[in-house]
Motif scaffolding. Structure first.
Motif, PDB file in Angstrom:
ATOM      1  N   LEU A  23       0.921  -1.048   0.009  1.00  0.00           N
ATOM      2  CA  LEU A  23       0.122   0.169  -0.035  1.00  0.00           C
ATOM      3  C   LEU A  23       0.746   1.136   0.071  1.00  0.00           C
ATOM      4  CD1 LEU A  23      -2.775   1.371   0.242  1.00  0.00           C
ATOM      5  CD2 LEU A  23      -2.715   1.139   2.578  1.00  0.00           C
ATOM      6  N   ARG A  24       1.807   1.216   0.735  1.00  0.00           N
ATOM      7  CA  ARG A  24       2.803   2.584   0.823  1.00  0.00           C
ATOM      8  C   ARG A  24       3.487   2.634  -0.718  1.00  0.00           C
ATOM      9  NH1 ARG A  24       5.799   3.208   6.108  1.00  0.00           N
ATOM     10  NH2 ARG A  24       7.480   3.598   5.064  1.00  0.00           N
ATOM     11  N   GLU A  25       3.870   1.802  -1.048  1.00  0.00           N
ATOM     12  CA  GLU A  25       4.430   1.637  -2.717  1.00  0.00           C
ATOM     13  C   GLU A  25       3.519   2.263  -3.680  1.00  0.00           C
ATOM     14  OE1 GLU A  25       6.557  -1.164  -6.032  1.00  0.00           O
ATOM     15  OE2 GLU A  25       6.499  -1.946  -4.038  1.00  0.00           O
ATOM     16  N   THR A  26       1.887   1.804  -3.712  1.00  0.00           N
ATOM     17  CA  THR A  26       0.997   2.146  -4.250  1.00  0.00           C
ATOM     18  C   THR A  26       0.748   3.513  -4.394  1.00  0.00           C
ATOM     19  OG1 THR A  26       0.085   0.017  -4.506  1.00  0.00           O
ATOM     20  CG2 THR A  26      -1.246   1.848  -5.047  1.00  0.00           C
ATOM     21  N   LEU A  27       0.613   4.138  -3.048  1.00  0.00           N
ATOM     22  CA  LEU A  27       0.203   5.435  -2.763  1.00  0.00           C
ATOM     23  C   LEU A  27       1.401   6.345  -3.251  1.00  0.00           C
ATOM     24  CD1 LEU A  27      -0.842   5.145   1.092  1.00  0.00           C
ATOM     25  CD2 LEU A  27      -2.330   5.631  -0.890  1.00  0.00           C
ATOM     26  N   CYS A  28       2.531   5.826  -2.974  1.00  0.00           N
ATOM     27  CA  CYS A  28       3.798   6.968  -3.496  1.00  0.00           C
ATOM     28  C   CYS A  28       3.748   6.845  -5.284  1.00  0.00           C
ATOM     29  CB  CYS A  28       5.022   6.526  -3.122  1.00  0.00           C
ATOM     30  SG  CYS A  28       5.310   6.486  -1.357  1.00  0.00           S
ATOM     31  N   GLU A  29       3.358   5.593  -5.810  1.00  0.00           N
ATOM     32  CA  GLU A  29       3.562   5.642  -7.411  1.00  0.00           C
ATOM     33  C   GLU A  29       2.141   6.207  -7.905  1.00  0.00           C
ATOM     34  OE1 GLU A  29       3.706   1.579  -8.209  1.00  0.00           O
ATOM     35  OE2 GLU A  29       6.169   1.498  -7.971  1.00  0.00           O
ATOM     36  N   LYS A  30       1.041   5.980  -7.325  1.00  0.00           N
ATOM     37  CA  LYS A  30      -0.425   6.276  -7.998  1.00  0.00           C
ATOM     38  C   LYS A  30      -0.874   7.680  -7.484  1.00  0.00           C
ATOM     39  CE  LYS A  30      -0.490   2.478 -10.382  1.00  0.00           C
ATOM     40  NZ  LYS A  30      -1.662   1.370  -9.951  1.00  0.00           N
ATOM     41  N   VAL A  31      -0.444   8.361  -6.496  1.00  0.00           N
ATOM     42  CA  VAL A  31      -0.852   9.627  -5.863  1.00  0.00           C
ATOM     43  C   VAL A  31       0.418  10.596  -6.497  1.00  0.00           C
ATOM     44  CG1 VAL A  31      -1.818  11.211  -4.223  1.00  0.00           C
ATOM     45  CG2 VAL A  31      -2.168   8.462  -4.165  1.00  0.00           C
ATOM     46  N   PRO A  32      -0.184  11.516  -7.370  1.00  0.00           N
ATOM     47  CA  PRO A  32       1.183  12.402  -7.875  1.00  0.00           C
ATOM     48  C   PRO A  32       1.871  13.150  -6.985  1.00  0.00           C
ATOM     49  CG  PRO A  32      -1.138  12.636  -9.088  1.00  0.00           C
ATOM     50  CD  PRO A  32      -1.498  11.869  -7.845  1.00  0.00           C
ATOM     51  N   THR A  33       1.380  13.543  -5.767  1.00  0.00           N
ATOM     52  CA  THR A  33       2.256  14.277  -4.976  1.00  0.00           C
ATOM     53  C   THR A  33       2.344  13.599  -3.531  1.00  0.00           C
ATOM     54  OG1 THR A  33       0.444  15.696  -3.953  1.00  0.00           O
ATOM     55  CG2 THR A  33       1.368  16.572  -5.971  1.00  0.00           C
ATOM     56  N   GLY A  34       1.947  12.208  -3.769  1.00  0.00           N
ATOM     57  CA  GLY A  34       1.805  11.672  -2.471  1.00  0.00           C
ATOM     58  C   GLY A  34       3.192  10.858  -2.009  1.00  0.00           C
ATOM     59  N   THR A  35       3.388  10.862  -0.687  1.00  0.00           N
ATOM     60  CA  THR A  35       4.619  10.361  -0.238  1.00  0.00           C
ATOM     61  C   THR A  35       4.413   9.928   1.376  1.00  0.00           C
ATOM     62  OG1 THR A  35       7.086  10.857   0.228  1.00  0.00           O
ATOM     63  CG2 THR A  35       5.303  12.513   0.945  1.00  0.00           C
ATOM     64  N   ILE A  36       5.261   9.113   1.878  1.00  0.00           N
ATOM     65  CA  ILE A  36       5.243   8.569   3.241  1.00  0.00           C
ATOM     66  C   ILE A  36       6.394   9.522   4.040  1.00  0.00           C
ATOM     67  CG2 ILE A  36       5.378   6.566   4.696  1.00  0.00           C
ATOM     68  CD1 ILE A  36       2.987   6.304   2.864  1.00  0.00           C
ATOM     69  N   ASN A  37       5.869  10.145   4.976  1.00  0.00           N
ATOM     70  CA  ASN A  37       6.933  10.782   5.704  1.00  0.00           C
ATOM     71  C   ASN A  37       7.748  10.068   6.755  1.00  0.00           C
ATOM     72  OD1 ASN A  37       5.389  10.599   8.168  1.00  0.00           O
ATOM     73  ND2 ASN A  37       4.537  12.767   7.681  1.00  0.00           N
ATOM     74  N   ASP A  38       8.750  10.665   7.526  1.00  0.00           N
ATOM     75  CA  ASP A  38       9.475  10.011   8.343  1.00  0.00           C
ATOM     76  C   ASP A  38       8.795   9.436   9.617  1.00  0.00           C
ATOM     77  OD1 ASP A  38       9.054  12.541   9.610  1.00  0.00           O
ATOM     78  OD2 ASP A  38      10.886  13.099   9.912  1.00  0.00           O
ATOM     79  N   LYS A  39       7.367   9.782   9.860  1.00  0.00           N
ATOM     80  CA  LYS A  39       6.624   9.285  10.854  1.00  0.00           C
ATOM     81  C   LYS A  39       5.559   8.109  10.377  1.00  0.00           C
ATOM     82  CE  LYS A  39       6.494  13.374  13.454  1.00  0.00           C
ATOM     83  NZ  LYS A  39       5.431  14.421  14.140  1.00  0.00           N
ATOM     84  N   ASP A  40       5.852   7.565   8.938  1.00  0.00           N
ATOM     85  CA  ASP A  40       5.105   6.513   8.403  1.00  0.00           C
ATOM     86  C   ASP A  40       3.779   7.127   8.022  1.00  0.00           C
ATOM     87  OD1 ASP A  40       7.163   4.714   8.336  1.00  0.00           O
ATOM     88  OD2 ASP A  40       6.569   3.814  10.382  1.00  0.00           O
ATOM     89  N   GLN A  41       3.731   8.305   8.032  1.00  0.00           N
ATOM     90  CA  GLN A  41       2.163   8.800   7.612  1.00  0.00           C
ATOM     91  C   GLN A  41       2.293   9.086   6.081  1.00  0.00           C
ATOM     92  OE1 GLN A  41       2.741  12.117  10.354  1.00  0.00           O
ATOM     93  NE2 GLN A  41       0.805  11.633  11.381  1.00  0.00           N
ATOM     94  N   PHE A  42       0.967   8.911   5.418  1.00  0.00           N
ATOM     95  CA  PHE A  42       0.825   9.140   4.028  1.00  0.00           C
ATOM     96  C   PHE A  42       0.439  10.536   4.029  1.00  0.00           C
ATOM     97  CE2 PHE A  42      -2.628   9.922   0.667  1.00  0.00           C
ATOM     98  CZ  PHE A  42      -1.520   9.771  -0.254  1.00  0.00           C
ATOM     99  N   VAL A  43       1.105  11.520   3.281  1.00  0.00           N
ATOM    100  CA  VAL A  43       0.682  12.976   2.914  1.00  0.00           C
ATOM    101  C   VAL A  43       0.852  13.313   1.587  1.00  0.00           C
ATOM    102  CG1 VAL A  43       1.491  13.457   5.619  1.00  0.00           C
ATOM    103  CG2 VAL A  43       3.170  13.647   3.558  1.00  0.00           C
TER     104      VAL A  43
END
Length: 264
Positions: A167-187
């Motif tokens: 899910l982390r990988e998908t969010l970073c790939e499929k959401v244009p400005t999506g990333t996982i920060n150093d607190k493991d949060q999706f932003v």
């Protein structure tokens, strides 16, 4: 299982010995077939619903039987389907959720890969109560944690901690400005709307005649599906978690007090 040939679990009718138990899904009496006598078509005993009340054990409830997932598995369940009234069976579902909500939170995180926070738990509890989730026709004592999650409305994924690697990988790939920060949060740094929800609850009989229940987790970005995962219910795991001593329950106080507020 041993009935010790004592009532109410044992009864002798003519030359037949009958052994009884209670269905974990609908609380109706069931007869154990093949407990002491080997069967021709299988080497394993099995339970069959018994359409009469057994004094001291369980009363036969036709409505509960007709809604029982073990007796009548369904693959066409609707989230909006509700039973007409709250019986002892439904009250037991509420009690189980209330007393074991820390384990419900754990199962949610285990299967979804999304960390359950008190805020998210409260949002889901509010929705469950408002929607009378305990009356859902596909619900039972054995699937209560998954049904609780299944009936929740779509939730915003922004800011939530994500543990599932896929899910982390998908969010970073499929959401244009999506990333996982150093607190493991999706932003995100943009305006994408990313939500998750659950759908497609199905009940089927497996090849070995056991009940199999599944639902699907969906994640969307701006109303477009970007992630899907099938979740299979594990009744034995929930049973083991319910039997975990209080001193080993990490989140018991935080989550069960919250459940008491809404389900008590």
């Amino acid at each position: 299982m041993s009935t010790k040939k004592l009532p109410p679990h044992y009864e002798k009718q003519d030359n037949n010995e009958l052994h009884f138990a209670v269905c974990p899904a609908c609380n109706n009496p069931v007869q154990i077939i093949g407990l002491n006598k080997r069967l021709q078509h299988t080497d394993r005993p099995y339970a069959k619903h018994y359409h009469k009340s057994i004094q001291g054990l369980a009363d036969f409830d036709k409505e509960a039987f007709e809604s029982c997932s073990l007796a009548h598995p369904r693959d066409d369940l609707s989230k909006n389907s509700r039973k007409p009234a709250c019986t002892e069976r439904e009250r037991q579902i509420l009690t189980s959720l209330q007393e074991n909500f820390d384990q419900v939170a754990y199962l949610f995180q285990l299967y979804s890969g999304i960390v359950m926070t008190p805020y998210l738990a409260e949002e889901m509890l509010k929705w469950y109560v408002a929607e009378q989730g305990h009356l859902y026709r596909g619900g039972s004592l054995i699937n209560a944690p998954w049904v609780f999650v299944y009936l929740s409305k779509a939730q915003n994924l922004w800011g939530r901690k994500i543990k599932d690697a896929e899910l982390r990988e998908t969010l970073c790939e499929k959401v244009p400005t999506g990333t996982i920060n150093d607190k493991d949060q999706f932003v995100t740094t943009g305006h994408e709307k990313v939500f998750f929800w659950f759908a497609k609850h199905k009940q089927t009989k497996s090849a070995d005649n056991n009940l199999k229940e599944t639902m699907q987790l969906f994640v969307t970005c701006d109303d477009k599906d970007i992630f899907k995962k099938t979740i299979t219910f594990d009744y034995e795991l929930f049973q083991r978690l319910m039997n975990t001593p209080d001193e080993r329950r990490i989140y018991k106080e935080k989550f069960t007090e919250l459940a008491q507020k809404y389900l008590g």
